[in-house]
Design a protein around this motif. Structure first.
Motif, short mmCIF file in Angstrom:
data_model
loop_
_atom_site.label_atom_id
_atom_site.label_comp_id
_atom_site.label_asym_id
_atom_site.label_seq_id
_atom_site.Cartn_x
_atom_site.Cartn_y
_atom_site.Cartn_z
N UNK A 41 0.87 -1.18 0.00
CA UNK A 41 0.00 0.00 0.00
C UNK A 41 0.90 1.22 0.00
N UNK A 42 0.76 2.06 -1.01
CA UNK A 42 1.59 3.26 -1.13
C UNK A 42 1.06 4.35 -0.21
N UNK A 43 1.64 4.45 0.96
CA UNK A 43 1.26 5.45 1.96
C UNK A 43 2.51 5.83 2.75
N UNK A 44 2.36 6.55 3.81
CA UNK A 44 3.50 6.99 4.62
C UNK A 44 3.83 5.96 5.70
N UNK A 45 5.09 5.55 5.73
CA UNK A 45 5.61 4.63 6.74
C UNK A 45 6.83 5.27 7.39
N UNK A 46 7.18 4.80 8.57
CA UNK A 46 8.41 5.21 9.25
C UNK A 46 9.28 3.96 9.35
N UNK A 47 10.51 4.05 8.84
CA UNK A 47 11.41 2.90 8.88
C UNK A 47 12.75 3.36 9.44
N UNK A 48 13.19 2.71 10.50
CA UNK A 48 14.46 3.04 11.14
C UNK A 48 15.25 1.76 11.36
N UNK A 52 21.76 -3.97 15.72
CA UNK A 52 21.45 -5.33 16.12
C UNK A 52 22.40 -5.79 17.22
N UNK A 53 21.91 -6.66 18.08
CA UNK A 53 22.75 -7.23 19.13
C UNK A 53 23.78 -8.18 18.53
N UNK A 54 23.47 -8.75 17.37
CA UNK A 54 24.34 -9.71 16.72
C UNK A 54 24.60 -9.24 15.29
N UNK A 55 25.82 -9.42 14.78
CA UNK A 55 26.17 -8.89 13.46
C UNK A 55 25.58 -9.66 12.28
N UNK A 56 24.94 -10.78 12.51
CA UNK A 56 24.49 -11.63 11.41
C UNK A 56 23.15 -11.27 10.81
N UNK A 57 22.47 -10.23 11.32
CA UNK A 57 21.17 -9.86 10.75
C UNK A 57 20.84 -8.40 10.99
N UNK A 58 19.80 -7.92 10.30
CA UNK A 58 19.32 -6.54 10.44
C UNK A 58 18.02 -6.51 11.23
N UNK A 59 17.83 -5.42 11.97
CA UNK A 59 16.60 -5.20 12.73
C UNK A 59 16.09 -3.79 12.43
N UNK A 60 14.77 -3.63 12.48
CA UNK A 60 14.15 -2.36 12.13
C UNK A 60 12.99 -2.03 13.07
N UNK A 61 12.79 -0.73 13.25
CA UNK A 61 11.56 -0.22 13.87
C UNK A 61 10.74 0.35 12.72
N UNK A 62 9.50 -0.11 12.60
CA UNK A 62 8.65 0.28 11.47
C UNK A 62 7.36 0.87 11.98
N UNK A 63 7.05 2.09 11.54
CA UNK A 63 5.79 2.75 11.85
C UNK A 63 4.79 2.51 10.73
#
Length: 105
Positions: A41-48, A52-63
């Motif tokens: 859905x093309x709308x406004x999101x917040x992505x930060x 990460x606690x561990x270097x093997x993956x990415x983590x995000x906060x998403x609004x």
């Protein structure tokens, strides 16, 4: 309470709910998540992107707009193995909010 008056001088924005997304490839960036969400859905999101606690993956906060939350907070929406939960904001002591004696400073 939620206001119900029809007032022309004030406008209201939709509430944003936040998710914690983790266990994604470390090469994934904010723009990748944003494109994935906008394909739905093309709308406004917040992505930060979070540290990460561990270097093997990415983590995000998403609004996410509250009206889309029930569609996005489902296992079927996210790739297999993605960890998804409601984002827990850290508690802040009242002293650091500029509150003294119950009144705003």
């Amino acid at each position: 309470i939620l206001g119900s008056a029809n007032v022309a001088k004030l406008s209201v924005v939709e509430k944003t709910n936040f998710l914690f997304i983790s266990r994604l490839n470390p090469a994934i960036g904010c723009n990748d998540i944003l494109e994935y969400l906008k394909d739905f859905k093309d709308t406004t999101y917040v992505v930060e992107k979070l540290n990460s606690k561990y270097p093997g993956y990415s983590s995000f906060k998403i609004g996410v707009p509250a009206s889309l939350f029930n569609n996005i907070y489902t296992p079927e929406f996210w790739p297999l193995g993605t960890f998804v939960s409601i984002f827990k904001f850290p508690r802040t002591p009242l002293n650091s909010l500029g509150v003294a004696g119950g009144e705003n400073i």
